[in-house]
Design a protein around this motif. Sequence first.
Motif, PDB file in Angstrom:
ATOM      1  N   ASN A 121      -6.848   2.558  -4.709  1.00  0.00           N
ATOM      2  CA  ASN A 121      -5.448   2.134  -4.708  1.00  0.00           C
ATOM      3  C   ASN A 121      -4.532   3.340  -4.458  1.00  0.00           C
ATOM      4  OD1 ASN A 121      -3.543   0.087  -4.870  1.00  0.00           O
ATOM      5  ND2 ASN A 121      -3.248   0.332  -7.065  1.00  0.00           N
ATOM      6  N   GLY A 122      -4.863   4.473  -5.060  1.00  0.00           N
ATOM      7  CA  GLY A 122      -4.078   5.687  -4.828  1.00  0.00           C
ATOM      8  C   GLY A 122      -4.119   6.120  -3.377  1.00  0.00           C
ATOM      9  N   PRO A 146      -3.900  -5.732  -6.286  1.00  0.00           N
ATOM     10  CA  PRO A 146      -3.078  -5.500  -5.090  1.00  0.00           C
ATOM     11  C   PRO A 146      -3.361  -6.596  -4.065  1.00  0.00           C
ATOM     12  CG  PRO A 146      -4.200  -3.487  -5.775  1.00  0.00           C
ATOM     13  CD  PRO A 146      -4.787  -4.596  -6.582  1.00  0.00           C
ATOM     14  N   LEU A 147      -2.316  -7.072  -3.402  1.00  0.00           N
ATOM     15  CA  LEU A 147      -2.485  -8.219  -2.506  1.00  0.00           C
ATOM     16  C   LEU A 147      -3.441  -7.937  -1.356  1.00  0.00           C
ATOM     17  CD1 LEU A 147       1.198  -9.527  -2.448  1.00  0.00           C
ATOM     18  CD2 LEU A 147      -0.755 -10.472  -3.674  1.00  0.00           C
ATOM     19  N   TRP A 148      -3.530  -6.675  -0.926  1.00  0.00           N
ATOM     20  CA  TRP A 148      -4.430  -6.376   0.193  1.00  0.00           C
ATOM     21  C   TRP A 148      -5.894  -6.565  -0.183  1.00  0.00           C
ATOM     22  CZ3 TRP A 148      -7.484  -2.445  -1.491  1.00  0.00           C
ATOM     23  CH2 TRP A 148      -6.937  -1.521  -2.387  1.00  0.00           C
ATOM     24  N   MET A 149      -6.190  -6.658  -1.470  1.00  0.00           N
ATOM     25  CA  MET A 149      -7.577  -6.868  -1.906  1.00  0.00           C
ATOM     26  C   MET A 149      -8.079  -8.267  -1.558  1.00  0.00           C
ATOM     27  SD  MET A 149      -9.355  -4.421  -3.493  1.00  0.00           S
ATOM     28  CE  MET A 149     -10.371  -5.120  -4.807  1.00  0.00           C
ATOM     29  N   CYS A 156       4.204  -0.875  -0.624  1.00  0.00           N
ATOM     30  CA  CYS A 156       3.386   0.313  -0.904  1.00  0.00           C
ATOM     31  C   CYS A 156       2.467   0.098  -2.096  1.00  0.00           C
ATOM     32  CB  CYS A 156       4.282   1.524  -1.168  1.00  0.00           C
ATOM     33  SG  CYS A 156       4.898   2.335   0.309  1.00  0.00           S
ATOM     34  N   THR A 157       2.980  -0.533  -3.126  1.00  0.00           N
ATOM     35  CA  THR A 157       2.220  -0.686  -4.365  1.00  0.00           C
ATOM     36  C   THR A 157       1.387  -1.958  -4.411  1.00  0.00           C
ATOM     37  OG1 THR A 157       4.244  -1.577  -5.365  1.00  0.00           O
ATOM     38  CG2 THR A 157       3.758   0.741  -5.754  1.00  0.00           C
ATOM     39  N   GLY A 158       1.434  -2.766  -3.339  1.00  0.00           N
ATOM     40  CA  GLY A 158       0.569  -3.938  -3.255  1.00  0.00           C
ATOM     41  C   GLY A 158       1.084  -5.173  -3.948  1.00  0.00           C
ATOM     42  N   PHE A 159       2.386  -5.198  -4.280  1.00  0.00           N
ATOM     43  CA  PHE A 159       2.959  -6.367  -4.948  1.00  0.00           C
ATOM     44  C   PHE A 159       3.479  -7.410  -3.967  1.00  0.00           C
ATOM     45  CE2 PHE A 159       3.097  -3.477  -8.552  1.00  0.00           C
ATOM     46  CZ  PHE A 159       2.854  -4.314  -9.626  1.00  0.00           C
ATOM     47  N   ALA A 160       3.831  -7.013  -2.754  1.00  0.00           N
ATOM     48  CA  ALA A 160       4.481  -7.937  -1.825  1.00  0.00           C
ATOM     49  C   ALA A 160       4.136  -7.577  -0.383  1.00  0.00           C
ATOM     50  CB  ALA A 160       5.999  -7.918  -2.034  1.00  0.00           C
ATOM     51  N   ALA A 161       4.574  -8.456   0.530  1.00  0.00           N
ATOM     52  CA  ALA A 161       4.351  -8.278   1.972  1.00  0.00           C
ATOM     53  C   ALA A 161       2.866  -8.235   2.303  1.00  0.00           C
ATOM     54  CB  ALA A 161       5.068  -7.037   2.488  1.00  0.00           C
ATOM     55  N   SER A 162       2.113  -9.183   1.740  1.00  0.00           N
ATOM     56  CA  SER A 162       0.660  -9.188   1.950  1.00  0.00           C
ATOM     57  C   SER A 162       0.291  -9.354   3.415  1.00  0.00           C
ATOM     58  CB  SER A 162       0.021 -10.312   1.123  1.00  0.00           C
ATOM     59  OG  SER A 162       0.546 -11.578   1.509  1.00  0.00           O
ATOM     60  N   LYS A 163       1.072 -10.127   4.167  1.00  0.00           N
ATOM     61  CA  LYS A 163       0.736 -10.352   5.574  1.00  0.00           C
ATOM     62  C   LYS A 163       0.826  -9.066   6.391  1.00  0.00           C
ATOM     63  CE  LYS A 163       1.918 -15.261   5.689  1.00  0.00           C
ATOM     64  NZ  LYS A 163       0.512 -15.686   5.894  1.00  0.00           N
ATOM     65  N   TRP A 222     -18.100  -4.357  -2.122  1.00  0.00           N
ATOM     66  CA  TRP A 222     -17.409  -3.705  -3.243  1.00  0.00           C
ATOM     67  C   TRP A 222     -16.113  -4.448  -3.550  1.00  0.00           C
ATOM     68  CZ3 TRP A 222     -12.583  -1.603  -3.830  1.00  0.00           C
ATOM     69  CH2 TRP A 222     -12.372  -0.773  -4.937  1.00  0.00           C
ATOM     70  N   ARG A 223     -15.356  -4.794  -2.493  1.00  0.00           N
ATOM     71  CA  ARG A 223     -14.065  -5.488  -2.679  1.00  0.00           C
ATOM     72  C   ARG A 223     -14.268  -6.802  -3.431  1.00  0.00           C
ATOM     73  NH1 ARG A 223     -11.465  -9.757  -0.658  1.00  0.00           N
ATOM     74  NH2 ARG A 223     -13.280 -10.229   0.628  1.00  0.00           N
ATOM     75  N   GLU A 224     -15.258  -7.587  -3.033  1.00  0.00           N
ATOM     76  CA  GLU A 224     -15.482  -8.885  -3.679  1.00  0.00           C
ATOM     77  C   GLU A 224     -15.833  -8.713  -5.151  1.00  0.00           C
ATOM     78  OE1 GLU A 224     -18.478 -10.764  -1.325  1.00  0.00           O
ATOM     79  OE2 GLU A 224     -17.017 -11.656   0.066  1.00  0.00           O
TER      80      GLU A 224
END
Length: 661
Positions: free
Chosen positions: A472-473, A435-438, A397-404, A419-421
């Motif tokens: 992120n929120g 966050p890993l999803w970034m 949920c918080t973007g620390f793990a499970a990036s896949k 914007w993301r880049e």
Amino acid sequence: MTQDPLNHRRHFSALVEYLDEFSERQRQLMATAYGAPSAFAVDIAQTWFADPEAFLAVVDKKIGSTQAWRLLEEMAFEHDLPVEVDWIAKRFRTRLADLGLLNAQRADNKVLEGYVPAVIAALLAPKLRGVRPSLPILLGRKSHAELLELARANDVSTSGSKLDVVMALSEHFALPETVDALMNRLPDPEWIAAAMMVLELGGICYWQEIFGYDLDTNIGEERKVVPLMRSHERDEERHIAETLVEIGILYRVEDEDSPYPMVAVPEELWTGLWRLGRGWLLEWTANTFYALSDQAMRKVVAVEPEDLQAALKLVIVEAEHQKLALDEDEPSAAMLAHFEAISDRAAAYWEPVLSIGLEMRVLDDDPHQNLLPGVEHRTLLDMNRAAFIRQALMEWCTGFAASKADEHLGVAIGLDDSWRERVLALLIEREEFVPLWMHYEGVPSNTTGAGCLRNIEDGVDEMLLMEMGLTNGFVWSIKLIWLDLLSMIEAERWYTIGALTEMFQLTACMAMFSQLIHLLEHPHFSFYLPLQRASFFTDAYHGEQFQSWVYDVLRNLFIPLGLAVLSEDEESVWIDSKNLRIESPTGWPDEQRIELLRELLDDDKLDFRIPSATRPGLRSVSNALEKPEKGVNLSEPIDVVRKQLKGKKVVRFDGHKAFFA
């Protein structure tokens, strides 16, 4: 003089109060300039209301400075809010003060500030360059005849001067019940969707971002219509646009600084429309939850959930027995082949296992990229299963793990890739959390975006970081609300992927639209939300991407954690909902989370119990000295497993036990 301003008492009183703050000498100068019968604030105010054109003529004649006019414009656009005035020369401040247009005061931080009330903004509106979608300015630009027509349509008094009608309409549209009254006048409630789309773009945008037909009678018919637009669609859009403008929900804005006509929803309606739209989305999201719940099926199929802790214990033991190297921080082909060889699980199973292990710091690597036990391996692997699952879900949920699990997040929610880049580079440069999803691609800038659209290169760093916080929120809220709803469905039953996806989509719609309140309450910050608008989330393209995201979450998080099992045709999934409820992330109080679910499900008595913070749980432990007969049970603590497999060569892993030669 004008009539007693019964229909705009709040605005008239605010003007009198404002004028009372000036000295008697200054009010005497005003009375002389504007021809008021006395220097009393109420007489000056009534003079302005009686003849707005005369007011403008006096200001035009006496202001005599581009610099002073620039400050006056700024204060008018920011009406009722303080504006810093230190930058302008004192003689210009004095000139404005003598006209009743500036009463500068030192704020607590010693900065010299001034403001003008809404009435002055309305008086100046015909002369202002630029746009702010507040009713005093929007209405102040209309002709008296147009105002009378709008007042009659809304049963508002038409007596008095043009300014009387402007402020009476402003007062009327600010009433809490006005949105409901306007909705009752629409032939079809769905026509309000056009106004909702304007809200998603910060309350004002270009006309043709909403409509395919232009109302301007000066434009030729061939230029009014979006190419290939069907005639019945054109006629319907024209009818919708004309109706929304006629009753005062939408305002067409022409400005010499804008190359195209714009459309605005007045600020006074923003909160009411937002509550209406959010209420609908809460109801629709609840409907998807009930539809999913009603699908709960039993199947005569053996279900064998995975055990991520068991798999990671095997990985640690194998890494301590032999060198297993990563390849550029990813599991190498040789590593995957090794684990495939000692188990009946393919690389597609082992990739997320190893990825989650590395991201949760259960696993680590040395300078040569050889796999090692991570600093958290004892803490996390010796937790009881429920606590470990909650920890893994929290880190997702918080973007620390499970990036896949979030590979399709960016395209599903329409994350602006430019914007993301830029923000990714900024976060890395400042050594802040990413966050890993970034790290996964989004979509082209010209296909997405909400709030105040702008060129990405125009964003300053601090603004970008604030937008990152909002984004992120939003991602947190999608995931957490979805998990909360899933935690309430019947456990260990089968559900269709389609229903699961639909609930995910509507959760995202509701969460995204809810985020708009941050923009609407702070319009002066001009936030850009680098995400797709809620109104587009349910279209076919995003539907496909949300389904891909659901499959990613299942294959790369839920299945390794033993929370889900896919059917053979991958169209339905078995879900163990008992362990899907996690503790609240930092900054999200339990009470707020429970209240949202009660509101969403329209159940004031919903008993939603949130688990306490994760702690290492107790587990049953066997005697490590006993000789295992059929293999080592990997549910034992990691150090027990180490002892039992010391010097042994593992030849088979069934998901729960390790067997050795």
